[in-house]
Write a protein that holds these residues in place. Structure first.
Motif, PDB file in Angstrom:
ATOM      1  N   ASP A 139      97.032  82.005   3.754  1.00  0.00           N
ATOM      2  CA  ASP A 139      95.705  81.381   3.784  1.00  0.00           C
ATOM      3  C   ASP A 139      95.836  79.876   4.006  1.00  0.00           C
ATOM      4  O   ASP A 139      94.946  79.104   3.646  1.00  0.00           O
ATOM      5  N   GLY A 140      96.967  79.476   4.602  1.00  0.00           N
ATOM      6  CA  GLY A 140      97.290  78.068   4.687  1.00  0.00           C
ATOM      7  C   GLY A 140      96.805  77.377   5.946  1.00  0.00           C
ATOM      8  O   GLY A 140      96.240  77.994   6.855  1.00  0.00           O
ATOM      9  N   HIS A 141      97.054  76.068   5.959  1.00  0.00           N
ATOM     10  CA  HIS A 141      96.696  75.211   7.093  1.00  0.00           C
ATOM     11  C   HIS A 141      97.940  74.404   7.453  1.00  0.00           C
ATOM     12  O   HIS A 141      98.205  73.349   6.879  1.00  0.00           O
ATOM     13  N   PRO A 190      91.503  80.690   8.115  1.00  0.00           N
ATOM     14  CA  PRO A 190      92.289  81.910   7.958  1.00  0.00           C
ATOM     15  C   PRO A 190      91.409  83.144   7.816  1.00  0.00           C
ATOM     16  O   PRO A 190      90.371  83.118   7.138  1.00  0.00           O
ATOM     17  N   ARG A 191      91.825  84.207   8.473  1.00  0.00           N
ATOM     18  CA  ARG A 191      91.126  85.468   8.312  1.00  0.00           C
ATOM     19  C   ARG A 191      91.301  85.987   6.892  1.00  0.00           C
ATOM     20  O   ARG A 191      92.305  85.716   6.245  1.00  0.00           O
ATOM     21  N   VAL A 222     103.836  84.518   8.921  1.00  0.00           N
ATOM     22  CA  VAL A 222     103.910  84.598  10.386  1.00  0.00           C
ATOM     23  C   VAL A 222     102.546  84.940  10.972  1.00  0.00           C
ATOM     24  O   VAL A 222     102.126  84.351  11.980  1.00  0.00           O
ATOM     25  N   ALA A 223     101.848  85.855  10.341  1.00  0.00           N
ATOM     26  CA  ALA A 223     100.525  86.246  10.854  1.00  0.00           C
ATOM     27  C   ALA A 223      99.577  85.056  10.870  1.00  0.00           C
ATOM     28  O   ALA A 223      98.838  84.845  11.844  1.00  0.00           O
ATOM     29  N   ALA A 272      92.323  75.923   1.780  1.00  0.00           N
ATOM     30  CA  ALA A 272      91.418  74.826   2.138  1.00  0.00           C
ATOM     31  C   ALA A 272      90.888  74.098   0.914  1.00  0.00           C
ATOM     32  O   ALA A 272      90.389  72.974   1.028  1.00  0.00           O
ATOM     33  N   GLY A 273      90.991  74.716  -0.269  1.00  0.00           N
ATOM     34  CA  GLY A 273      90.385  74.129  -1.458  1.00  0.00           C
ATOM     35  C   GLY A 273      91.356  73.636  -2.494  1.00  0.00           C
ATOM     36  O   GLY A 273      90.987  73.424  -3.657  1.00  0.00           O
TER      37      GLY A 273
END
Length: 316
Positions: free
Chosen positions: A194-196, A299-300, A286-287, A165-166
């Motif tokens: 940790d992506g979007h 993201p978790r 995938v997660a 996100a950053g």
């Protein structure tokens, strides 16, 4: 017993390249390991991404000292991941710069990410005893910041969410060169844990709009020439879309994470199976794709414990 992550067995040293991609602009690359960018101005040096440890950062400093004796004044962090930031102390920089969101993510999940990546990438963290602690930016900005290294202008910009996100990029307009961090990769898998996914393509469009003549990507060889730059951007776009699409289809019909893993592998193996760190990234990608498809925007946090639980679930 679950087998180890692919990267845990990768202990061979990588061949380092130091490529000039514009006048006094360099890309430090190492066969799919995290890259570092070097911007030499009239009176000082800016480093983009710091490496995982001071040990690895000293290899970058050696290359810099082969081409200039100017002081390293700035270290720019494209995002918060441990393999990018924990070597920052080795440069002796006056300022460490990142986006405001990146600094918030260090606070929120920096230690967990360090613990997680330490377990995943033992080779990159050799010499970890010299890491003084979490790397905290000393200067931050929301969307854009311009610095002058003498007469050389560098624009630091948050163009949108992608790898995290950053994410930020560094743009050197006098040479038309961009340092993208892990938003763009070359013959290397994108780490999307940790992506979007929904935003990544638009952020690539924003990069493409600058019409860069060269790019230092997050991993893989330096990209010199518009044809190579465009090919890498489109390959990255394809990788992200090809990961998300099958995972989202499985999630939409109520399928399991393990089913999503098989579906993504079926789409991605033929195209990307030979890419650096592909097998390592796949389960995390995938997660995250599965979570985003189920409506989880943030993201978790990955922890060493969650890594193992996810990996065991995929093999169970």
């Amino acid at each position: 017993m679950a087998k180890a992550f692919a990267s845990q067995g990768d202990m061979a040293e990588k061949k380092i390249s130091f490529t000039e991609i514009g006048r006094d602009l360099w890309a430090f690359t190492a066969e799919g390991d995290p890259n570092t960018g070097v911007i030499i101005g009239d009176d000082c040096v800016m480093v983009v991404d710091a490496q995982a440890t001071p040990r690895l950062a000293h290899k970058v400093v050696e290359k810099i000292r082969n081409v200039t004796d100017k002081p390293i004044r700035y270290v720019v962090l494209s995002h918060y991941h441990a393999v990018r930031v924990l070597g920052a102390s080795a440069y002796g920089a006056e300022q460490i710069i990142a986006s405001e969101k990146c600094r918030a993510m260090v606070h929120e999940r920096g230690q967990e990410d360090w613990d997680s990546e330490f377990a995943r990438f033992p080779r990159l963290f050799q010499g970890h005893e010299s890491i003084p602690g979490l790397t905290w930016p000393t200067m931050t900005f929301a969307t854009k910041m311009t610095l002058y290294l003498g007469n050389r202008r560098v624009d630091l910009m948050h163009l949108g969410r992608a790898h995290t996100a950053g994410d930020i990029v560094a743009w050197v307009p006098d040479e038309g060169v961009m340092f993208t961090g892990d938003i763009v990769e070359y013959h290397s898998a994108c780490y999307c844990g940790d992506g979007h996914f929904a935003d990544w393509g638009r952020t690539l469009d924003a990069i493409k709009a600058f019409d860069p003549r060269a790019i230092a990507p997050g991993r893989g060889d330096a990209l010199v020439g518009r044809e190579m730059v465009s090919a890498a951007i489109e390959s990255t776009r394809d990788f992200v879309a090809s990961t998300y699409r099958p995972a989202a289809a499985v999630a939409a019909r109520g399928g399991s994470l393990k089913e999503a893993f098989a579906a993504v592998r079926a789409d991605c193996d033929p195209k990307f199976g030979s890419f650096a760190i592909y097998e390592h990234c796949l389960p995390f990608n995938v997660a995250r794709a599965y979570d985003e498809a189920l409506g989880m925007d943030t993201p978790r946090i990955w922890t060493a414990e969650r890594d193992k639980e996810m990996w065991e679930a995929l093999q169970g």
